[in-house]
Design a protein around this motif. Sequence first.
Motif, PDB file in Angstrom:
ATOM      1  N   GLU A  84      12.538  23.851 -59.206  1.00  0.00           N
ATOM      2  CA  GLU A  84      13.967  23.867 -58.917  1.00  0.00           C
ATOM      3  C   GLU A  84      14.814  23.759 -60.181  1.00  0.00           C
ATOM      4  O   GLU A  84      14.719  22.790 -60.927  1.00  0.00           O
ATOM      5  N   LEU A 112      10.446  19.211 -57.835  1.00  0.00           N
ATOM      6  CA  LEU A 112      11.799  18.656 -57.913  1.00  0.00           C
ATOM      7  C   LEU A 112      11.819  17.396 -58.766  1.00  0.00           C
ATOM      8  O   LEU A 112      10.844  16.654 -58.822  1.00  0.00           O
ATOM      9  N   SER A 141      17.184  24.723 -53.291  1.00  0.00           N
ATOM     10  CA  SER A 141      15.958  24.047 -52.837  1.00  0.00           C
ATOM     11  C   SER A 141      15.608  24.475 -51.414  1.00  0.00           C
ATOM     12  O   SER A 141      14.443  24.747 -51.102  1.00  0.00           O
ATOM     13  N   ASN A 148      17.253  17.845 -56.140  1.00  0.00           N
ATOM     14  CA  ASN A 148      16.365  16.735 -56.469  1.00  0.00           C
ATOM     15  C   ASN A 148      15.729  16.178 -55.198  1.00  0.00           C
ATOM     16  O   ASN A 148      16.194  16.447 -54.088  1.00  0.00           O
ATOM     17  N   TYR A 149      14.673  15.402 -55.384  1.00  0.00           N
ATOM     18  CA  TYR A 149      13.862  14.934 -54.260  1.00  0.00           C
ATOM     19  C   TYR A 149      14.648  14.104 -53.245  1.00  0.00           C
ATOM     20  O   TYR A 149      14.599  14.396 -52.043  1.00  0.00           O
TER      21      TYR A 149
END
Length: 207
Positions: A111, A141, A118, A156-157
Amino acid sequence: MKITNMKTLIDIGSTQIKIQPQIDQIKRGVESIVNPAGASTFSMYNGYLSSGKPMKHPNGVVPLKNACISYLEDNGWITEYTMQLGTTTRKPGPIDAVSSTTNSAVALEWETGNISSSHRSLNRMTIGLLNEKILGGILVLASGTTYPYLTDRVGNYPELKPYFDIWQKAHYPLKQGYLGVIEFEPEHFDNDPQLRLHKGTDGRALR
């Protein structure tokens, strides 16, 4: 670089076991990323200037992706590969890296865009699974700890995690297929400006 989490979203027909060699290569690709060059670990600039004031989102994310992709390319993966994942004539954008050109391929997406990107990455790989064009797909991520030091608004996660049920609880008509997410973060954060990852940098400088 260290892997802090690996989340399975889809695993039908015990596919993870079948593609474990490719998954291990991806993990080694992530873990091979070091900074500065020649180090044994990854240190990320935390953005604190000599004045003591923090710099917002000081590092680019593309150099991280390029370092991992270069590792996979050295191990026989095909990069920036455009696959016909769906049934329409219009092809989606290229996959960052695939392990082969057959329908047993494992696809990797790293990503570098926002949270919408995402979702598109996971959806694109899910379509590939449904149409038996790939056997597995993995999205990489940044962790929540890492995100503040990377490009602003990059996916992001923690931001994607609330949507995992979309894939985990769906009943896809698959005989086999794997979809997963890898979360990464540096071993160290440091205020040395020379550790800064410049945005948009290409190549293999971080390896």
